[in-house]
Design a protein around this motif. Structure first.
Motif, PDB file in Angstrom:
ATOM      1  N   ASP A  82       0.912  -1.242   0.127  1.00 49.71           N
ATOM      2  CA  ASP A  82      -0.029  -0.043   0.138  1.00 49.71           C
ATOM      3  C   ASP A  82       0.961   1.162  -0.009  1.00 49.71           C
ATOM      4  N   PRO A  83       0.639   2.254  -0.663  1.00 51.47           N
ATOM      5  CA  PRO A  83      -0.323   2.573  -1.751  1.00 51.47           C
ATOM      6  C   PRO A  83      -0.617   1.960  -2.858  1.00 51.47           C
ATOM      7  N   PRO A  84      -1.638   2.227  -3.499  1.00 56.89           N
ATOM      8  CA  PRO A  84      -2.314   1.443  -4.722  1.00 56.89           C
ATOM      9  C   PRO A  84      -1.107   1.091  -5.760  1.00 56.89           C
ATOM     10  N   LEU A  85      -0.911  -0.153  -6.197  1.00 61.48           N
ATOM     11  CA  LEU A  85      -0.057  -0.572  -7.178  1.00 61.48           C
ATOM     12  C   LEU A  85      -0.575  -0.254  -8.420  1.00 61.48           C
ATOM     13  N   VAL A  86      -2.137  -0.245  -8.542  1.00 62.11           N
ATOM     14  CA  VAL A  86      -2.715  -0.372  -9.699  1.00 62.11           C
ATOM     15  C   VAL A  86      -3.679   0.998  -9.948  1.00 62.11           C
ATOM     16  N   THR A  87      -3.618   1.710 -11.034  1.00 58.85           N
ATOM     17  CA  THR A  87      -4.575   2.717 -11.475  1.00 58.85           C
ATOM     18  C   THR A  87      -5.384   2.098 -12.399  1.00 58.85           C
ATOM     19  N   LEU A  88      -6.679   2.042 -11.981  1.00 57.14           N
ATOM     20  CA  LEU A  88      -7.739   1.650 -13.036  1.00 57.14           C
ATOM     21  C   LEU A  88      -8.379   3.080 -13.675  1.00 57.14           C
ATOM     22  N   TYR A  89      -8.825   2.825 -14.782  1.00 53.78           N
ATOM     23  CA  TYR A  89      -9.803   3.930 -15.286  1.00 53.78           C
ATOM     24  C   TYR A  89     -10.952   3.543 -16.033  1.00 53.78           C
ATOM     25  N   VAL A  90     -12.126   3.940 -16.000  1.00 51.21           N
ATOM     26  CA  VAL A  90     -12.995   3.347 -16.975  1.00 51.21           C
ATOM     27  C   VAL A  90     -14.006   4.678 -17.622  1.00 51.21           C
ATOM     28  N   PRO A  91     -13.582   4.942 -18.892  1.00 50.07           N
ATOM     29  CA  PRO A  91     -14.418   5.889 -19.601  1.00 50.07           C
ATOM     30  C   PRO A  91     -15.524   5.390 -19.961  1.00 50.07           C
ATOM     31  N   CYS A  92     -16.501   6.218 -19.893  1.00 50.92           N
ATOM     32  CA  CYS A  92     -18.132   6.254 -19.882  1.00 50.92           C
ATOM     33  C   CYS A  92     -18.839   7.020 -20.707  1.00 50.92           C
ATOM     34  N   ALA A 120      -6.842   8.976 -21.257  1.00 51.35           N
ATOM     35  CA  ALA A 120      -5.753   8.393 -20.805  1.00 51.35           C
ATOM     36  C   ALA A 120      -4.757   8.890 -20.268  1.00 51.35           C
ATOM     37  N   ASN A 121      -4.384  10.127 -21.212  1.00 55.21           N
ATOM     38  CA  ASN A 121      -3.312  10.876 -20.797  1.00 55.21           C
ATOM     39  C   ASN A 121      -3.803  11.920 -19.382  1.00 55.21           C
ATOM     40  N   SER A 122      -4.749  12.229 -19.121  1.00 56.52           N
ATOM     41  CA  SER A 122      -5.435  13.053 -18.107  1.00 56.52           C
ATOM     42  C   SER A 122      -5.214  11.846 -16.703  1.00 56.52           C
ATOM     43  N   VAL A 123      -5.420  10.673 -17.079  1.00 52.74           N
ATOM     44  CA  VAL A 123      -5.447   9.879 -16.058  1.00 52.74           C
ATOM     45  C   VAL A 123      -4.095   9.546 -15.639  1.00 52.74           C
ATOM     46  N   LEU A 124      -3.151   9.531 -16.381  1.00 52.66           N
ATOM     47  CA  LEU A 124      -1.655   9.009 -16.435  1.00 52.66           C
ATOM     48  C   LEU A 124      -1.143  10.292 -15.400  1.00 52.66           C
ATOM     49  N   GLU A 125      -1.296  11.530 -15.850  1.00 60.96           N
ATOM     50  CA  GLU A 125      -0.915  12.459 -14.946  1.00 60.96           C
ATOM     51  C   GLU A 125      -1.307  12.566 -13.594  1.00 60.96           C
ATOM     52  N   LYS A 126      -2.539  11.964 -12.929  1.00 63.73           N
ATOM     53  CA  LYS A 126      -3.109  11.811 -11.826  1.00 63.73           C
ATOM     54  C   LYS A 126      -2.704  10.405 -11.049  1.00 63.73           C
ATOM     55  N   ALA A 127      -2.156   9.432 -11.695  1.00 62.03           N
ATOM     56  CA  ALA A 127      -2.062   8.238 -11.471  1.00 62.03           C
ATOM     57  C   ALA A 127      -1.034   8.002 -10.197  1.00 62.03           C
ATOM     58  N   ARG A 128      -1.359   7.220  -9.244  1.00 64.17           N
ATOM     59  CA  ARG A 128      -0.429   6.788  -8.016  1.00 64.17           C
ATOM     60  C   ARG A 128      -0.203   5.602  -8.339  1.00 64.17           C
ATOM     61  N   GLY A 129      -0.513   4.635  -9.123  1.00 64.49           N
ATOM     62  CA  GLY A 129      -0.282   3.271  -9.321  1.00 64.49           C
ATOM     63  C   GLY A 129       0.989   3.094  -9.983  1.00 64.49           C
ATOM     64  N   ARG A 130       1.669   1.878  -9.675  1.00 66.23           N
ATOM     65  CA  ARG A 130       3.169   1.624 -10.425  1.00 66.23           C
ATOM     66  C   ARG A 130       2.558   1.137 -11.745  1.00 66.23           C
ATOM     67  N   TYR A 131       1.257   0.480 -11.780  1.00 70.50           N
ATOM     68  CA  TYR A 131       0.678  -0.052 -13.002  1.00 70.50           C
ATOM     69  C   TYR A 131      -0.659   0.621 -13.445  1.00 70.50           C
ATOM     70  N   ILE A 132      -0.844   0.703 -14.903  1.00 72.70           N
ATOM     71  CA  ILE A 132      -1.944   1.390 -14.987  1.00 72.70           C
ATOM     72  C   ILE A 132      -2.972   0.688 -16.188  1.00 72.70           C
ATOM     73  N   MET A 133      -4.134   0.484 -16.057  1.00 77.62           N
ATOM     74  CA  MET A 133      -5.084  -0.220 -16.925  1.00 77.62           C
ATOM     75  C   MET A 133      -6.268   0.260 -17.260  1.00 77.62           C
ATOM     76  N   ARG A 134      -6.970   0.120 -18.422  1.00 78.09           N
ATOM     77  CA  ARG A 134      -8.275   0.877 -18.628  1.00 78.09           C
ATOM     78  C   ARG A 134      -9.206  -0.286 -18.748  1.00 78.09           C
ATOM     79  N   LEU A 135     -10.270  -0.271 -18.247  1.00 80.86           N
ATOM     80  CA  LEU A 135     -11.513  -0.830 -18.329  1.00 80.86           C
ATOM     81  C   LEU A 135     -12.508  -0.452 -19.089  1.00 80.86           C
TER      82      LEU A 135
END
Length: 478
Positions: free
Chosen positions: A10-20, A85-100
Protein backbone atom coordinates in the motif's frame (compact mmCIF):
# COMPACT_ATOMS: atom_id res chain seq x y z
CA UNK A 1 11.13 -11.30 -7.63
CA UNK A 2 8.77 -9.41 -5.33
CA UNK A 3 7.86 -10.80 -1.93
CA UNK A 4 4.27 -11.54 -0.95
CA UNK A 5 4.28 -8.47 1.27
CA UNK A 6 5.54 -6.38 -1.63
CA UNK A 7 2.84 -7.72 -3.92
CA UNK A 8 0.15 -6.55 -1.50
CA UNK A 9 1.80 -3.22 -0.73
CA UNK A 10 0.00 0.00 0.00
CA UNK A 11 -0.44 2.70 -1.52
CA UNK A 12 -2.20 1.35 -4.59
CA UNK A 13 -0.10 -0.50 -7.09
CA UNK A 14 -2.76 -0.32 -9.81
CA UNK A 15 -4.52 2.70 -11.28
CA UNK A 16 -7.67 1.73 -13.14
CA UNK A 17 -9.78 4.00 -15.28
CA UNK A 18 -13.20 3.48 -16.86
CA UNK A 19 -14.24 5.92 -19.61
CA UNK A 20 -18.01 5.97 -20.03
CA UNK A 21 -20.19 7.68 -22.59
CA UNK A 22 -23.87 6.69 -22.42
CA UNK A 23 -23.04 3.24 -21.04
CA UNK A 24 -24.63 3.88 -17.66
CA UNK A 25 -26.65 0.68 -17.97
CA UNK A 26 -23.39 -1.33 -17.98
CA UNK A 27 -21.25 0.80 -15.67
CA UNK A 28 -22.23 -0.75 -12.34
CA UNK A 29 -21.28 -4.27 -13.45
CA UNK A 30 -17.86 -3.00 -14.57
CA UNK A 31 -17.20 -1.26 -11.24
CA UNK A 32 -18.54 -4.14 -9.13
CA UNK A 33 -16.07 -6.43 -10.91
CA UNK A 34 -13.24 -4.18 -9.67
CA UNK A 35 -14.55 -4.37 -6.09
CA UNK A 36 -14.59 -8.17 -6.41
CA UNK A 37 -10.89 -8.41 -7.30
CA UNK A 38 -8.74 -10.81 -5.30
CA UNK A 39 -5.99 -8.20 -5.49
CA UNK A 40 -7.18 -5.28 -3.31
CA UNK A 41 -4.71 -2.44 -3.87
CA UNK A 42 -6.18 -0.26 -6.58
CA UNK A 43 -7.49 3.22 -7.23
CA UNK A 44 -10.17 3.98 -9.81
CA UNK A 45 -11.08 6.92 -12.03
CA UNK A 46 -14.52 6.92 -13.65
CA UNK A 47 -14.56 9.37 -16.56
CA UNK A 48 -17.97 10.58 -17.69
CA UNK A 49 -17.54 11.54 -21.33
CA UNK A 50 -20.45 14.01 -21.55
CA UNK A 51 -23.01 11.25 -21.15
CA UNK A 52 -26.67 11.99 -21.74
CA UNK A 53 -28.00 8.92 -19.92
CA UNK A 54 -27.85 7.78 -16.28
CA UNK A 55 -24.02 7.61 -16.26
CA UNK A 56 -23.51 10.67 -13.96
CA UNK A 57 -25.97 9.33 -11.39
CA UNK A 58 -24.53 5.81 -11.40
CA UNK A 59 -20.95 7.10 -11.27
CA UNK A 60 -21.61 9.40 -8.31
CA UNK A 61 -23.43 6.68 -6.39
CA UNK A 62 -20.53 4.29 -6.90
CA UNK A 63 -18.03 6.97 -5.86
CA UNK A 64 -19.96 7.75 -2.67
CA UNK A 65 -19.70 4.10 -1.64
CA UNK A 66 -15.90 4.23 -1.74
CA UNK A 67 -14.82 7.91 -1.84
CA UNK A 68 -11.22 7.27 -0.78
CA UNK A 69 -10.51 5.01 -3.79
CA UNK A 70 -12.95 6.06 -6.53
CA UNK A 71 -12.78 9.41 -8.30
CA UNK A 72 -15.24 10.74 -10.87
CA UNK A 73 -14.07 13.08 -13.62
CA UNK A 74 -16.74 14.76 -15.73
CA UNK A 75 -16.05 16.10 -19.22
CA UNK A 76 -18.45 18.66 -20.66
CA UNK A 77 -17.62 17.36 -24.15
CA UNK A 78 -16.20 13.97 -25.17
CA UNK A 79 -12.39 13.97 -25.26
CA UNK A 80 -11.74 10.47 -26.61
CA UNK A 81 -9.68 7.58 -25.30
CA UNK A 82 -6.23 9.08 -25.81
CA UNK A 83 -6.83 12.42 -24.10
CA UNK A 84 -8.68 10.68 -21.30
CA UNK A 85 -5.84 8.22 -20.79
CA UNK A 86 -3.26 11.00 -20.63
CA UNK A 87 -5.30 12.94 -18.08
CA UNK A 88 -5.47 9.86 -15.87
CA UNK A 89 -1.76 9.15 -16.42
CA UNK A 90 -1.03 12.57 -14.93
CA UNK A 91 -3.01 11.76 -11.77
CA UNK A 92 -2.09 8.08 -11.42
CA UNK A 93 -0.47 6.94 -8.17
CA UNK A 94 -0.25 3.33 -9.28
CA UNK A 95 2.91 1.56 -10.37
CA UNK A 96 0.74 0.03 -13.09
CA UNK A 97 -2.16 1.42 -15.10
CA UNK A 98 -5.01 -0.24 -16.99
CA UNK A 99 -8.22 0.73 -18.76
CA UNK A 100 -11.49 -1.13 -18.37
CA UNK A 101 -14.24 -0.25 -20.82
CA UNK A 102 -17.57 0.59 -19.22
CA UNK A 103 -19.43 -2.13 -21.09
CA UNK A 104 -16.97 -4.88 -20.07
CA UNK A 105 -16.07 -6.42 -16.71
CA UNK A 106 -13.16 -8.22 -15.06
CA UNK A 107 -12.69 -11.76 -13.87
CA UNK A 108 -11.97 -11.68 -10.13
CA UNK A 109 -8.40 -12.93 -10.68
CA UNK A 110 -7.47 -10.37 -13.36
CA UNK A 111 -5.51 -7.86 -11.29
CA UNK A 112 -3.86 -10.52 -9.13
CA UNK A 113 -2.50 -12.44 -12.12
CA UNK A 114 -1.29 -9.39 -14.01
CA UNK A 115 0.28 -7.67 -11.01
CA UNK A 116 2.01 -10.89 -9.95
CA UNK A 117 3.53 -11.27 -13.39
CA UNK A 118 4.70 -7.65 -13.54
CA UNK A 119 6.11 -7.79 -10.02
CA UNK A 120 7.97 -11.02 -10.79
CA UNK A 121 10.34 -9.42 -13.29
CA UNK A 122 11.28 -5.72 -13.57
CA UNK A 123 11.91 -6.05 -17.32
CA UNK A 124 8.23 -6.77 -17.97
CA UNK A 125 6.38 -3.59 -18.84
CA UNK A 126 3.17 -4.88 -20.39
CA UNK A 127 0.95 -7.87 -19.72
CA UNK A 128 -2.38 -9.03 -21.10
CA UNK A 129 -4.51 -12.15 -21.26
CA UNK A 130 -7.39 -13.87 -23.00
CA UNK A 131 -11.03 -12.87 -22.67
CA UNK A 132 -14.61 -14.08 -22.99
CA UNK A 133 -17.00 -12.78 -25.62
CA UNK A 134 -20.51 -12.11 -24.32
CA UNK A 135 -23.79 -10.97 -25.85
CA UNK A 136 -25.38 -7.62 -24.82
CA UNK A 137 -27.02 -9.34 -21.84
CA UNK A 138 -23.73 -10.74 -20.58
CA UNK A 139 -24.18 -14.35 -21.67
CA UNK A 140 -20.84 -15.94 -22.63
CA UNK A 141 -20.56 -16.74 -26.33
CA UNK A 142 -17.00 -18.01 -26.49
CA UNK A 143 -13.41 -17.37 -25.42
CA UNK A 144 -10.70 -15.54 -27.34
CA UNK A 145 -7.41 -17.34 -26.80
CA UNK A 146 -4.66 -15.04 -28.01
CA UNK A 147 -1.53 -16.40 -29.65
CA UNK A 148 1.07 -17.01 -26.95
CA UNK A 149 3.84 -14.41 -27.14
CA UNK A 150 7.27 -15.88 -27.81
CA UNK A 151 5.83 -19.24 -28.79
CA UNK A 152 2.90 -18.97 -31.19
CA UNK A 153 3.54 -15.29 -31.97
CA UNK A 154 7.30 -14.80 -32.25
CA UNK A 155 7.39 -11.58 -34.28
CA UNK A 156 4.71 -9.69 -32.35
CA UNK A 157 2.43 -8.71 -35.23
CA UNK A 158 -0.72 -9.10 -33.11
CA UNK A 159 -1.03 -6.22 -30.62
CA UNK A 160 -3.03 -6.80 -27.43
CA UNK A 161 -6.52 -5.57 -26.83
CA UNK A 162 -6.54 -1.87 -25.96
CA UNK A 163 -8.56 -2.40 -22.78
CA UNK A 164 -7.51 -4.67 -19.91
CA UNK A 165 -3.83 -4.54 -20.86
CA UNK A 166 -1.78 -3.61 -17.79
CA UNK A 167 1.23 -1.36 -18.36
CA UNK A 168 4.06 -0.20 -16.16
CA UNK A 169 3.16 3.45 -15.57
CA UNK A 170 6.67 4.84 -15.88
CA UNK A 171 7.15 3.03 -19.22
CA UNK A 172 4.02 4.70 -20.60
CA UNK A 173 5.18 8.07 -19.31
CA UNK A 174 8.65 7.54 -20.78
CA UNK A 175 7.22 7.24 -24.32
CA UNK A 176 5.09 10.35 -23.90
CA UNK A 177 1.78 8.68 -23.12
CA UNK A 178 -0.78 8.37 -25.89
CA UNK A 179 -0.85 10.34 -29.14
CA UNK A 180 -3.90 12.55 -28.88
CA UNK A 181 -4.37 12.98 -32.62
CA UNK A 182 -5.29 9.28 -32.94
CA UNK A 183 -8.88 8.61 -31.91
CA UNK A 184 -8.87 4.80 -31.84
CA UNK A 185 -6.59 1.74 -31.85
CA UNK A 186 -4.85 2.63 -28.60
CA UNK A 187 -3.80 -1.01 -28.24
CA UNK A 188 -1.84 -0.77 -31.49
CA UNK A 189 -0.20 2.50 -30.54
CA UNK A 190 0.75 1.24 -27.10
CA UNK A 191 2.19 -1.95 -28.55
CA UNK A 192 4.45 -0.38 -31.15
CA UNK A 193 5.60 2.32 -28.76
CA UNK A 194 6.61 -0.17 -26.08
CA UNK A 195 7.44 -3.45 -27.82
CA UNK A 196 11.12 -2.61 -28.31
CA UNK A 197 11.50 -0.89 -24.94
CA UNK A 198 10.02 -3.34 -22.44
CA UNK A 199 9.29 -7.03 -22.25
CA UNK A 200 5.68 -8.00 -22.99
CA UNK A 201 3.98 -11.12 -21.65
CA UNK A 202 0.69 -12.77 -22.52
CA UNK A 203 -1.15 -14.88 -19.94
CA UNK A 204 -2.99 -18.00 -21.03
CA UNK A 205 -6.02 -17.21 -18.89
CA UNK A 206 -9.27 -15.31 -19.58
CA UNK A 207 -9.10 -12.08 -17.59
CA UNK A 208 -12.17 -10.12 -18.66
CA UNK A 209 -15.55 -10.26 -20.37
CA UNK A 210 -15.85 -8.40 -23.66
CA UNK A 211 -19.43 -7.46 -24.44
CA UNK A 212 -20.51 -7.54 -28.08
CA UNK A 213 -23.19 -5.08 -29.11
CA UNK A 214 -23.98 -2.78 -32.00
CA UNK A 215 -22.29 0.29 -30.50
CA UNK A 216 -18.92 -1.38 -29.87
CA UNK A 217 -16.07 0.77 -31.20
CA UNK A 218 -14.21 -2.32 -32.45
CA UNK A 219 -16.97 -2.93 -35.00
CA UNK A 220 -16.23 0.37 -36.76
CA UNK A 221 -13.61 -1.16 -39.07
CA UNK A 222 -13.04 1.83 -41.36
CA UNK A 223 -12.35 4.11 -38.39
CA UNK A 224 -9.97 1.56 -36.91
CA UNK A 225 -8.05 1.13 -40.16
CA UNK A 226 -7.71 4.90 -40.55
CA UNK A 227 -6.46 5.25 -36.97
CA UNK A 228 -4.00 2.40 -37.51
CA UNK A 229 -2.56 4.21 -40.54
CA UNK A 230 -2.01 7.35 -38.43
CA UNK A 231 -0.26 5.31 -35.76
CA UNK A 232 2.19 3.81 -38.24
CA UNK A 233 2.77 7.21 -39.81
CA UNK A 234 3.67 8.76 -36.45
CA UNK A 235 5.97 5.88 -35.60
CA UNK A 236 7.74 6.26 -38.94
CA UNK A 237 8.27 9.97 -38.30
CA UNK A 238 9.85 9.12 -34.94
CA UNK A 239 12.25 6.75 -36.73
CA UNK A 240 13.44 9.25 -39.32
CA UNK A 241 17.18 9.79 -39.23
CA UNK A 242 19.96 10.94 -41.51
CA UNK A 243 19.56 7.93 -43.79
CA UNK A 244 16.31 7.55 -45.67
CA UNK A 245 15.82 4.06 -47.15
CA UNK A 246 15.10 4.14 -50.86
CA UNK A 247 11.91 2.49 -52.04
CA UNK A 248 11.07 1.98 -55.69
CA UNK A 249 7.33 1.73 -56.39
CA UNK A 250 6.75 -0.32 -59.54
CA UNK A 251 3.53 -0.04 -61.51
CA UNK A 252 3.29 -3.00 -63.86
CA UNK A 253 1.10 -2.19 -66.86
CA UNK A 254 -0.26 -4.58 -69.45
CA UNK A 255 -2.05 -2.70 -72.21
CA UNK A 256 -4.70 -5.26 -73.10
CA UNK A 257 -6.10 -8.60 -72.01
CA UNK A 258 -8.35 -10.96 -73.96
CA UNK A 259 -11.78 -9.37 -73.76
CA UNK A 260 -10.48 -6.22 -72.03
CA UNK A 261 -8.70 -3.75 -74.30
CA UNK A 262 -6.81 -0.51 -73.52
CA UNK A 263 -6.72 -1.19 -69.79
CA UNK A 264 -4.44 1.67 -68.58
CA UNK A 265 -6.45 4.28 -70.48
CA UNK A 266 -9.85 3.32 -69.06
CA UNK A 267 -11.27 6.06 -66.86
CA UNK A 268 -12.83 5.78 -63.42
CA UNK A 269 -13.94 8.88 -61.56
CA UNK A 270 -12.40 11.20 -64.15
CA UNK A 271 -8.94 9.58 -64.18
CA UNK A 272 -7.43 6.72 -66.10
CA UNK A 273 -6.38 3.56 -64.28
CA UNK A 274 -2.75 4.50 -64.87
CA UNK A 275 -3.31 7.96 -63.35
CA UNK A 276 -4.91 6.36 -60.28
CA UNK A 277 -1.90 4.09 -59.80
CA UNK A 278 0.62 6.90 -60.29
CA UNK A 279 -1.35 9.20 -57.99
CA UNK A 280 -1.25 6.61 -55.20
CA UNK A 281 2.54 6.26 -55.50
CA UNK A 282 3.83 9.72 -56.34
CA UNK A 283 4.29 11.80 -53.23
CA UNK A 284 3.60 8.91 -50.85
CA UNK A 285 5.83 9.08 -47.80
CA UNK A 286 8.49 6.40 -48.05
CA UNK A 287 8.39 6.17 -51.85
CA UNK A 288 11.56 7.67 -53.33
CA UNK A 289 10.99 6.73 -56.99
CA UNK A 290 8.12 5.51 -59.14
CA UNK A 291 8.64 3.33 -62.20
CA UNK A 292 6.25 2.21 -64.93
CA UNK A 293 7.11 -1.29 -66.16
CA UNK A 294 5.42 -2.45 -69.35
CA UNK A 295 5.88 -4.39 -72.58
CA UNK A 296 4.00 -1.74 -74.58
CA UNK A 297 5.66 1.40 -76.05
CA UNK A 298 2.14 2.82 -76.35
CA UNK A 299 1.81 2.85 -72.57
CA UNK A 300 5.06 4.76 -72.20
CA UNK A 301 3.96 7.25 -74.87
CA UNK A 302 0.69 7.78 -72.99
CA UNK A 303 2.52 8.30 -69.69
CA UNK A 304 4.88 10.77 -71.36
CA UNK A 305 1.92 12.82 -72.58
CA UNK A 306 0.47 12.87 -69.09
CA UNK A 307 3.77 14.14 -67.73
CA UNK A 308 4.08 16.79 -70.46
CA UNK A 309 0.68 18.22 -69.54
CA UNK A 310 1.51 18.23 -65.83
CA UNK A 311 -1.12 15.61 -65.05
CA UNK A 312 1.45 13.39 -63.35
CA UNK A 313 4.84 14.05 -61.81
CA UNK A 314 8.28 12.73 -62.83
CA UNK A 315 8.68 8.96 -63.04
CA UNK A 316 11.06 6.27 -64.24
CA UNK A 317 10.23 3.75 -66.93
CA UNK A 318 11.38 0.39 -68.21
CA UNK A 319 10.29 -1.55 -71.27
CA UNK A 320 10.24 -5.29 -70.81
CA UNK A 321 10.59 -7.69 -73.71
CA UNK A 322 7.40 -9.44 -74.66
CA UNK A 323 8.91 -12.89 -74.42
CA UNK A 324 5.73 -14.64 -73.29
CA UNK A 325 2.77 -12.59 -74.53
CA UNK A 326 0.18 -15.20 -73.53
CA UNK A 327 1.09 -15.12 -69.83
CA UNK A 328 2.14 -12.08 -67.78
CA UNK A 329 5.48 -12.24 -65.97
CA UNK A 330 5.23 -13.14 -62.31
CA UNK A 331 5.54 -10.30 -59.84
CA UNK A 332 9.01 -11.41 -58.78
CA UNK A 333 10.41 -11.20 -62.29
CA UNK A 334 8.78 -7.81 -62.88
CA UNK A 335 10.31 -6.38 -59.69
CA UNK A 336 13.74 -7.84 -60.43
CA UNK A 337 13.67 -6.35 -63.94
CA UNK A 338 12.65 -2.98 -62.49
CA UNK A 339 15.44 -3.15 -59.90
CA UNK A 340 18.03 -3.77 -62.61
CA UNK A 341 16.72 -0.79 -64.58
CA UNK A 342 16.90 1.31 -61.41
CA UNK A 343 20.51 0.21 -60.81
CA UNK A 344 21.47 1.07 -64.39
CA UNK A 345 20.18 4.62 -63.88
CA UNK A 346 20.96 5.24 -60.19
CA UNK A 347 24.09 3.14 -59.76
CA UNK A 348 22.73 0.94 -56.95
CA UNK A 349 19.74 -1.21 -56.17
CA UNK A 350 16.85 0.23 -54.15
CA UNK A 351 16.64 -0.73 -50.48
CA UNK A 352 13.06 -1.85 -50.94
CA UNK A 353 10.61 -2.34 -53.79
CA UNK A 354 6.84 -2.08 -53.89
CA UNK A 355 4.44 -3.53 -56.43
CA UNK A 356 1.30 -1.54 -57.23
CA UNK A 357 -1.39 -3.17 -59.33
CA UNK A 358 -3.00 -1.00 -61.96
CA UNK A 359 -6.25 -2.84 -61.36
CA UNK A 360 -6.89 -1.31 -57.90
CA UNK A 361 -8.11 2.26 -58.61
CA UNK A 362 -9.46 2.80 -55.07
CA UNK A 363 -6.08 2.16 -53.46
CA UNK A 364 -4.95 5.58 -52.24
CA UNK A 365 -1.70 7.28 -51.29
CA UNK A 366 -2.32 6.62 -47.59
CA UNK A 367 -2.48 2.88 -48.30
CA UNK A 368 0.94 3.00 -49.96
CA UNK A 369 2.36 5.06 -47.10
CA UNK A 370 0.93 2.69 -44.52
CA UNK A 371 2.33 -0.37 -46.29
CA UNK A 372 5.86 1.03 -46.42
CA UNK A 373 5.60 2.23 -42.81
CA UNK A 374 4.66 -1.29 -41.72
CA UNK A 375 7.60 -2.76 -43.63
CA UNK A 376 10.02 -0.51 -41.75
CA UNK A 377 8.43 -0.58 -38.31
CA UNK A 378 7.91 -4.34 -38.10
CA UNK A 379 11.27 -5.18 -39.75
CA UNK A 380 9.40 -7.84 -41.72
CA UNK A 381 10.65 -9.37 -44.95
CA UNK A 382 7.53 -8.24 -46.78
CA UNK A 383 4.15 -6.58 -46.42
CA UNK A 384 1.06 -7.62 -48.39
CA UNK A 385 -2.24 -5.80 -48.74
CA UNK A 386 -5.10 -7.99 -47.58
CA UNK A 387 -8.81 -7.97 -47.01
CA UNK A 388 -10.16 -9.90 -44.05
CA UNK A 389 -12.54 -12.64 -45.16
CA UNK A 390 -15.75 -12.01 -43.25
CA UNK A 391 -17.82 -14.83 -44.70
CA UNK A 392 -17.73 -18.51 -43.62
CA UNK A 393 -14.91 -20.35 -45.44
CA UNK A 394 -14.69 -24.12 -45.92
CA UNK A 395 -11.87 -26.53 -46.75
CA UNK A 396 -11.90 -30.25 -47.43
CA UNK A 397 -11.59 -32.43 -44.34
CA UNK A 398 -11.96 -36.16 -43.56
CA UNK A 399 -15.74 -35.86 -43.31
CA UNK A 400 -16.21 -33.55 -46.29
CA UNK A 401 -16.12 -29.79 -45.99
CA UNK A 402 -14.83 -28.31 -42.74
CA UNK A 403 -15.70 -24.79 -41.61
CA UNK A 404 -12.46 -22.90 -41.00
CA UNK A 405 -13.97 -19.96 -39.14
CA UNK A 406 -16.98 -21.23 -37.16
CA UNK A 407 -16.96 -18.09 -35.01
CA UNK A 408 -18.45 -16.26 -37.99
CA UNK A 409 -21.70 -18.14 -37.45
CA UNK A 410 -21.91 -16.34 -34.07
CA UNK A 411 -20.72 -13.06 -35.58
CA UNK A 412 -17.46 -13.38 -33.61
CA UNK A 413 -13.93 -12.84 -34.90
CA UNK A 414 -11.46 -15.12 -33.15
CA UNK A 415 -7.77 -14.39 -33.71
CA UNK A 416 -7.12 -18.04 -34.53
CA UNK A 417 -9.86 -18.04 -37.16
CA UNK A 418 -8.97 -14.84 -38.95
CA UNK A 419 -8.52 -15.43 -42.67
CA UNK A 420 -7.00 -12.91 -45.05
CA UNK A 421 -6.82 -12.90 -48.82
CA UNK A 422 -4.29 -10.98 -50.87
CA UNK A 423 -6.30 -8.30 -52.64
CA UNK A 424 -3.63 -7.70 -55.28
CA UNK A 425 -3.33 -3.98 -54.56
CA UNK A 426 0.08 -3.72 -52.90
CA UNK A 427 3.18 -5.71 -52.06
CA UNK A 428 6.41 -4.34 -50.59
CA UNK A 429 9.62 -6.13 -49.66
CA UNK A 430 13.29 -5.50 -49.06
CA UNK A 431 15.48 -5.87 -52.14
CA UNK A 432 17.61 -8.53 -50.45
CA UNK A 433 14.48 -10.69 -50.00
CA UNK A 434 13.52 -10.45 -53.67
CA UNK A 435 16.15 -12.98 -54.76
CA UNK A 436 14.88 -15.68 -52.41
CA UNK A 437 12.82 -18.57 -53.68
CA UNK A 438 9.79 -17.27 -51.76
CA UNK A 439 9.03 -13.69 -52.76
CA UNK A 440 7.32 -13.05 -49.43
CA UNK A 441 10.27 -14.15 -47.30
CA UNK A 442 9.90 -15.74 -43.89
CA UNK A 443 8.25 -12.92 -41.93
CA UNK A 444 5.19 -11.49 -43.66
CA UNK A 445 3.38 -8.47 -42.27
CA UNK A 446 0.08 -7.24 -43.61
CA UNK A 447 -1.74 -4.03 -44.41
CA UNK A 448 -5.47 -4.49 -44.09
CA UNK A 449 -7.69 -2.66 -46.56
CA UNK A 450 -11.45 -2.45 -46.51
CA UNK A 451 -13.47 -4.49 -48.98
CA UNK A 452 -14.56 -1.26 -50.66
CA UNK A 453 -11.00 -0.01 -51.20
CA UNK A 454 -9.91 -3.45 -52.46
CA UNK A 455 -12.16 -3.49 -55.52
CA UNK A 456 -10.31 -4.88 -58.57
CA UNK A 457 -10.97 -3.97 -62.20
CA UNK A 458 -10.12 -7.04 -64.25
CA UNK A 459 -12.86 -7.03 -66.89
CA UNK A 460 -15.24 -4.55 -68.55
CA UNK A 461 -18.08 -5.57 -66.23
CA UNK A 462 -15.91 -4.63 -63.19
CA UNK A 463 -15.31 -1.24 -64.76
CA UNK A 464 -18.99 -0.62 -65.41
CA UNK A 465 -19.95 -1.66 -61.89
CA UNK A 466 -17.31 0.54 -60.26
CA UNK A 467 -18.33 3.55 -62.34
CA UNK A 468 -21.93 3.07 -61.31
CA UNK A 469 -21.04 2.70 -57.63
CA UNK A 470 -18.93 5.87 -57.70
CA UNK A 471 -21.73 7.78 -59.38
CA UNK A 472 -24.19 6.62 -56.72
CA UNK A 473 -21.76 7.55 -53.94
CA UNK A 474 -21.06 11.03 -55.35
CA UNK A 475 -22.77 13.86 -53.41
CA UNK A 476 -25.77 15.38 -55.12
CA UNK A 477 -26.24 19.12 -55.36
CA UNK A 478 -29.59 20.83 -55.46
Amino acid sequence: MASISGLFADPPLVTLYVPCRNYGRFLEQAIRSIHAQLYPHWELFIIDEASEDETPIVAERLRSECPDRIHVITHAAPRGLQKTANSVLEKARGRYIMRLDADDWLDESALLLMVAKLESEPAIGLVYGNYFYTDPDGRVLGMERRYKLGQEDVVGHLPPHGACTMVRTRALKAVGGYSEDVDAQDGWELWYKLMNRVKAVSLDAPLFYYRQHGASLSRDSNRLLTARARIFGKLRQQMEGSYKPSCLAVIAVKESYPGFEDVPYQEVGGQSLLQHALGAAQGAAGVTDVMISTTSPNVLDYARRLEDTGTIGPYMQTLRSESAPAAPLPIQAILQHAGEAYRAERGSYPDAVAFLSIHAPLRRREHVEKGIDILRITCSDSVVSVTEEREPIFAHGPQGLKLLNPGRMQNLTYDRERLYRFNGAFLALWWEVLGDADIFGETIAYMEMSAEDSVQVKRPSDLALLRRLLEEAAPTHA
